[in-house]
Design a protein around this motif. Structure first.
Motif: not given
Length: 201
Positions: A98-117, A177-180
């Motif tokens: 069950a440990q597949d990180i792709l199925d985990k719920k992202p945290k707001l801070t991580d999403l914002h940081r990674l997509f900020d560009s 969004f290739g870089r993201v």
């Protein structure tokens, strides 16, 4: 006898035949552990079937208390020392399907940081995530804040909120969004992401 496969310059997959058992060493991304274990198990099953042998192997890991002992998964005690065979965090990502990180719920801070560009494309991101964006002010200097609102609305909607779907946005718009996508992939393969999303209680 052993077989070592270099996946990248840093990551490898190493099988060692100890005659009584096979040792597996995988130094790749932790989120790939369940997939690698599944592929290995499938290969063992196929080989057993081809040689008309029973599928009577068990999954085990090295005992942290005794180097000549093994902890058998799904059994109460280790093979020799009798200690509890509870899976430690070092091995949990290997044995837990069950440990597949792709199925985990992202945290707001991580999403914002990674997509900020790509904050200027908040409307495209919002539309792809199926959240309301037409009420966000398109005035200069508000893109970063609007992106934060988009991700907050998505998380609060609780509909398909996963890293898999966040990456799907990138894959649907590779030119934008290739870089993201590269940054997200790198983060999800990091020890930091493993600790934040896979090793939480």
């Amino acid at each position: 006898m052993s077989l070592k496969i270099m996946i990248t310059s840093k990551h490898s997959f190493h099988l060692i035949n100890r005659y009584t058992h096979i040792e597996v060493y995988f130094t790749g991304p932790t989120r790939r552990c369940p997939l690698v274990r599944k592929l290995l198990t499938t290969a063992i099953n196929n080989s057993s079937d081809a040689m008309h042998l029973k599928r009577n192997y068990v999954n085990a890991f090295a005992c942290p208390y005794n180097e000549s002992c093994y902890c058998i998964v799904n059994e109460d005690d280790c093979t020799v020392c009798g200690k509890s065979s509870d899976i430690s965090s070092d091995y949990s990502t290997w044995f837990d399907d069950a440990q597949d990180i792709l199925d985990k719920k992202p945290k707001l801070t991580d999403l914002h940081r990674l997509f900020d560009s790509s904050a200027g494309d908040y409307m495209i991101i919002g539309a792809a995530l199926k959240v309301k964006v037409d009420d966000l002010p398109p005035t200069p200097g508000t893109a970063t804040n609007n992106l934060l609102i988009v991700f907050k609305r998505w998380i609060e909607s609780n509909k398909g909120v996963s890293w898999r779907n966040a990456l799907r946005v990138c894959k649907d718009y590779p030119d934008k969004f290739g870089r993201v996508m590269a940054d997200v992939d790198k983060f999800l393969e990091s020890d930091r992401a493993c600790k934040e999303y896979l090793l939480v209680n």
